[in-house]
Design an enzyme around this catalytic site. Structure first.
Site, short mmCIF file in Angstrom:
data_model
loop_
_atom_site.label_atom_id
_atom_site.label_comp_id
_atom_site.label_asym_id
_atom_site.label_seq_id
_atom_site.Cartn_x
_atom_site.Cartn_y
_atom_site.Cartn_z
N ARG A 265 0.85 -1.18 0.00
CA ARG A 265 0.00 0.00 0.00
C ARG A 265 0.89 1.24 0.00
O ARG A 265 1.94 1.27 0.65
CB ARG A 265 -0.95 0.02 1.21
CG ARG A 265 -2.14 -0.92 1.04
CD ARG A 265 -3.05 -0.49 -0.09
NE ARG A 265 -4.19 -1.39 -0.29
CZ ARG A 265 -4.21 -2.38 -1.17
NH1 ARG A 265 -3.13 -2.63 -1.91
NH2 ARG A 265 -5.29 -3.13 -1.31
N GLU A 294 -4.66 7.68 -4.68
CA GLU A 294 -4.88 7.10 -6.01
C GLU A 294 -6.23 7.57 -6.56
O GLU A 294 -7.22 7.59 -5.83
CB GLU A 294 -4.84 5.57 -5.92
CG GLU A 294 -3.48 5.05 -5.52
CD GLU A 294 -3.40 3.52 -5.47
OE1 GLU A 294 -4.42 2.86 -5.77
OE2 GLU A 294 -2.33 3.00 -5.14
N HIS A 313 -1.59 0.94 -10.25
CA HIS A 313 -2.14 -0.09 -9.37
C HIS A 313 -2.69 -1.27 -10.19
O HIS A 313 -3.80 -1.75 -9.94
CB HIS A 313 -3.24 0.49 -8.48
CG HIS A 313 -3.44 -0.29 -7.20
ND1 HIS A 313 -3.80 0.29 -6.00
CD2 HIS A 313 -3.33 -1.62 -6.94
CE1 HIS A 313 -3.92 -0.63 -5.07
NE2 HIS A 313 -3.64 -1.80 -5.62
#
Length: 352
Positions: A265, A294, A313
């Protein structure tokens, strides 16, 4: 549950029919119900959040709530939001289990702001495990990008510059620090070991004996350890305990030119400090799949630094991801019905 009554599972996230068939074939004691007209469609493989442009009518909202409230178990987050979890738990007193497809579902449960009684009544599990393989491969890609001077190669190619030769680091002469030794961290360690690297892992349980890991240190020891390693891999979840664990102090102590890659993360790394370390060369290359915010904000310096690779991601995504998560869920359904411990239960104190 009586033998003639099946465990009713409502699908609250995009899921293909073949995955539903797999779940019911693996565990015949369940009944999976879903209505694709009420769920945001996938935009790509294993897109369990669904298309944010999708909207339901008021009548469809009522239909979806009735479907979810009829279930003993949910697969996925309603509307891919923590608020959907809150409503589902509070409006359905018979709800007993929620399977979250994401590996890092603890933050989603925390964001639902459920009471302790609600957290004790409903068990939450995550999709941790199926993502380990592709994420570990991405981590190896990131390390090699640093060891083989990807940033320099790209710059020289752009400028059509043919220089003299230079030495490149080799994996079998390197030491790599893996932050976290869960599913992903252990898979990273296995791949590093196969390539001949020495592996240092972090864990709060430093007496662990794990294959492919040469040394285990406490996260509190990072400042004294990072000067010994050639690369750092972040596989940690985002919790209060891991926030900015890779701090300015840690980055100040790294071996000059070290590589960092992040697949856990983004909140684990202090991005402001990372930018400064990238600018002055303490970090030679950063290959990042996750970020503190994000999508990565347009004004982030990480977009334009030459020694950074930005991945949106997507490193966990693979053609087999949905099938593996369906298999995990089916196995957990069997465990649930047989009264056995479930895999990947969310810790509802630290939320990981």
């Amino acid at each position: 549950m009586s033998e003639d009554k099946k465990l009713r599972i409502a699908v609250a996230a995009p899921l293909h029919d073949d995955s539903v068939a797999l779940i019911e074939e693996r565990e015949p004691r369940v009944e999976v119900v879903k209505d694709d007209s009420l769920i945001a469609p996938m935009r790509w493989a294993a897109d369990f959040s669904g298309d944010p442009a999708f909207h339901r009518t008021e009548a469809q909202d009522v239909e979806l709530r009735a479907l979810l409230d009829s279930a003993d178990v949910l697969f996925g987050k309603p509307d891919a939001a923590s608020g959907g979890i809150t409503r589902a738990v509070r409006d359905n007193p018979k709800l007993r289990w929620v399977q979250l497809p994401a590996a890092g579902g603890g933050g989603q449960v925390k964001g639902a702001h459920l009471t302790r009684e609600e957290l004790d009544r409903v068990v939450f599990t995550t999709g941790s495990g199926p993502h380990a393989g592709p994420l570990a491969e991405f981590a190896i890609f990131g390390i090699l990008a640093g060891f083989k001077d990807l940033a320099r190669l790209q710059a020289q190619q752009r400028d059509k510059l043919w220089t003299g030769r230079w030495e490149m680091r080799e994996m079998d002469e390197s030491t790599v620090l893996v932050l976290g030794l869960g599913h992903i961290g252990r898979e990273v360690a296995a791949k590093l070991h196969a390539l001949g690297a020495r592996v240092i892992g972090t864990s709060r349980h430093t007496d662990l004996q794990l294959p492919n890991v040469d040394e285990i240190v406490s996260p509190a020891e990072l400042v004294s350890v990072v000067g010994r390693v050639d690369a750092i891999v972040n596989t940690l979840p985002g919790t209060d305990a891991t926030k900015n664990l890779v701090s300015a102090e840690v980055l100040a102590a790294v071996k000059p030119g070290a590589t960092i890659t992040s697949v856990g993360r983004g909140t684990v790394i202090d991005e402001t400090a990372l930018v400064e370390a990238l600018k002055d060369g303490r970090i030679g290359q950063a290959v990042l799949d996750v970020f503190a915010t994000e999508p990565l904000p347009q004004n982030s310096p990480l977009w334009t630094l030459p020694n950074v690779v930005v991945s949106p991601h997507t490193a966990a995504n693979s053609p087999k991801e949905e099938r593996l998560i369906a298999e995990l869920f089916a196995d957990n359904a069997t465990r649930f019905l047989d009264g056995k411990p479930l895999r990947n239960v969310v810790n509802t104190v630290e939320f990981y």
